[in-house]
Structure formats: C-alpha cells, structure tokens
Write an enzyme that holds these catalytic residues in place. Structure first.
Site, short mmCIF file in Angstrom:
data_model
loop_
_atom_site.label_atom_id
_atom_site.label_comp_id
_atom_site.label_asym_id
_atom_site.label_seq_id
_atom_site.Cartn_x
_atom_site.Cartn_y
_atom_site.Cartn_z
CB THR A 20 -35.13 -45.48 45.14
OG1 THR A 20 -36.26 -46.04 45.82
CG2 THR A 20 -34.59 -44.31 45.96
CG ASP B 177 -36.48 -47.37 60.35
OD1 ASP B 177 -36.41 -46.15 60.65
OD2 ASP B 177 -37.17 -48.18 60.98
#
Length: 359
Positions: A88, A115
C-alpha cells in the site's frame, strides 16, 4: 460450513505501477510502495492469493518483517498457488487493491499489518453498500479474508485467541480452513456505508483513538498518550439512542459508547468482553458519568474485561443501534477499528456471516 484451502507460495517480483502479475522468479530486494492491481493468469490452474502489505505499519517495522517472512512462506507453503504481493502507498489504497482482487477472482486476500490494514481490507470486500463480486459469477469458492499480524495493535487476533505471531498465521493459511464471520456497517447523514470487523466507539474513547493515531511511533503506549490528551477539556454528554426497533431514549452523561463485533480495542483493552464475531449480534457497552480518576482506578478492570459489574457501566446485545447528539452538545467523535470516521449521528448494524475468513 468449513472449507479446505491448499496454499503454496511462489517467489515473485514487484510489478509495474497499476498492473500486477505473479511471476515465477525472485522477488526484488527493495520494498517500495506500489499501486499494484493483480490480474490472474487465465491459463493457470493455480489459485491466487493477494497479500496486502502495509510497509509503514509499526513505524516501518512491518515492511522489514515482511521481507524476512518471504523465505519461510516459500519453504512452508509449496507449489499450488500464485502469491501476489501488493504494498500500500497510502490511506485507503488497501481498499482499492482488495476490491480489484475480488473482482478478478482471487482465492483470498491476506491483510499483512495491524488493525488499520485489516480495516481497509475488510472495507474492500464492499462497494456502494453491497458485496464486491467476482466478474466471473460462476466462480467458487468466494474470496476469503486472511490475516498476518505485523502492526501495532492486532486487537482482532486476541478475540479469536490467536497468538500475535506471523508464523502461526502462515500455518493457518497453509491449513486453509474457512468459516464465516460477522461485519459491522456504519451509516451517517451522507448515506455512505463504512464497515468494521472489530470495535466501533463513540465520544471519549473515539477521541482518544484519534489522538493516539498521532503517536503510533511509541507502540502501544500511543493509546495511553491519546487517552490522556482526550481527557483535556472532555465533558460527558447526553445522547439520544435507539436500539433495534425500539424507541428513542436519552442516555445521560455518556462518557463512551462501544459497539463490539469483537472483544478488544486500544492495544488489548477487553472493552466488550462478551462480543463474538460469529454470534450475529453486537455487544454494546456504555460508560456513563465517568471522571478521569475512575479510569485510573478501574483501568485494570477495563483491560481484563471485568468492568461490566462496575457502577455506571451497562451492556446489552443488539443488532442495530442509532446514536445522535443532543442539540448544542458539540461535535462527538466516532471511530471504528481505530480509524477516525467523523462525528455523530451514526447508525451501526450487524451483517451476520458477511465474510469468509481463513482460520
């Protein structure tokens, strides 16, 4: 229902920006963000696994650990699947990668990070309020969610009783068993839907999470720093709440409201101890009229999940909850899975058995 998934890793090289193909060759030695969208090899019978990696997770440690894991992945997982890696490059990139992978028929999308990365991948399973689907609608099975923890929090792992160990996660991928889990969906005045897999929360805890995100370089200590900063100028607020198909009620002096699909948030705080992501319902915990010293005195109970017996703490199982601020109350923070979403009003609903997960 449980499925068996056979998995094997294949060394690959980084693709050019915007297009990604798994290759039968060595991986490049550097880790640089790449807006990779994978395309399956239509002539291959190998199943495709897409690893969504946040190289900046845990202050850059996730990228370093991911490089170290690749040799083990190759040696452990065999030769039946294409391993497609996508790093990413910024916020929400993981959502786009996941959607494209599902549309192109990936067997599984694996969130590699904490998370926050998991949160993006889960949101990638949905688009415009609906499940993203494979272009080939006859294809089966559906794309599954996988997780390798390399981030700061990894709170969702705690609910499932899994070790925060990437090698254990790789073993689960190797076994390839699947089961379905619930997902929460949040809607607001804009009508746009947002999804969460762990815990959504309102007011003080959400404000603390907003500040904690600025201090991720301090590891789990960021949650303590965020909470201390959130207490500055904090005031408990009366909230209007509607549960399931009930009537609107006023809940006075709310300090924090937590909607748990899973049990833990904030780096290990067992805030919704009875939540289960396979139950088809949320656990909602409401803290009312708490002062700063209440948190200090009862912090150990919040972390070990024994706070439900404390005065001014209530808990109930719900399928849907709507929360509004009282006029003049000011902006009240909302977050889910540690990600800031804005402010009230919001509606939170459960989507039972919404995603298949490798477990």
């Amino acid at each position: 229902m449980v499925y068996q998934l056979a998995v094997v890793a294949v060394p690959i090289s980084m693709a050019k920006p915007s297009i990604f193909r798994s290759q039968h060759q060595s991986m490049a030695s550097d880790l640089s963000p790449d807006s990779t969208i994978y395309r399956p090899d239509s002539t291959s019978r190998r199943r495709d696994l897409v690893f969504v990696v946040n190289p900046r997770g845990a202050n850059g440690q996730a990228g370093k650990e991911w490089k170290k894991l690749l040799p083990y992945i190759r040696s452990r997982l065999g030769g039946d699947c294409n391993i497609c890696e996508s790093l990413t490059s910024g916020p929400c990139h993981g959502i786009d990668i996941t959607r494209e992978a599902i549309r192109e028929g990936a067997d599984a999308v694996i969130a590699v990070g904490g998370d926050g990365t998991l949160h993006e991948v889960v949101n990638g399973f949905f688009w415009a309020g609906k499940h993203v689907i494979n272009h080939d609608q006859k294809a089966a099975p559906s794309t599954a969610l996988g997780i390798i923890p390399l981030g700061t929090g990894s709170d969702f792992f705690r609910t499932l009783g899994w070790k925060n160990d990437p090698h254990d996660a790789i073993e689960r991928i190797a076994r390839g068993l699947r089961s379905r889990i619930d997902v929460g969906v949040i809607s607001g005045e804009s009508g746009e839907s947002h999804y969460f897999i762990n815990v959504a929360d309102v007011h003080l805890s959400a404000k603390a999470g907003y500040y904690a995100s600025r201090y991720k370089r301090f590891g789990n200590l960021c949650y303590v720093i965020g909470a201390l900063q959130a207490f500055i100028g904090h005031q408990n607020q009366d909230l209007r709440i509607k549960i399931d198909d009930g009537e609107w009620e006023i809940y006075p002096q709310v300090t924090a409201l937590c909607i748990g699909n899973a049990k833990f948030f904030g780096g290990g705080m067992k805030i919704t101890p009875n939540a289960d992501p396979r139950s088809g319902s949320f656990e909602v915990v409401i803290l009312q009229d708490f002062k700063w010293y209440d948190f200090i005195l009862k912090l150990h109970k919040l972390y070990n999940g024994t706070h439900l017996s404390v005065k001014n703490v209530s808990s109930r199982s719900v399928h849907c909850i709507e929360v509004e601020r009282i006029a003049g109350a000011g902006s009240i923070y909302v977050q889910s899975d540690g990600e800031h979403l804005g402010f009230l009003p919001r509606k939170f609903c459960i989507l039972p058995a919404a995603i298949e997960m490798i477990n």
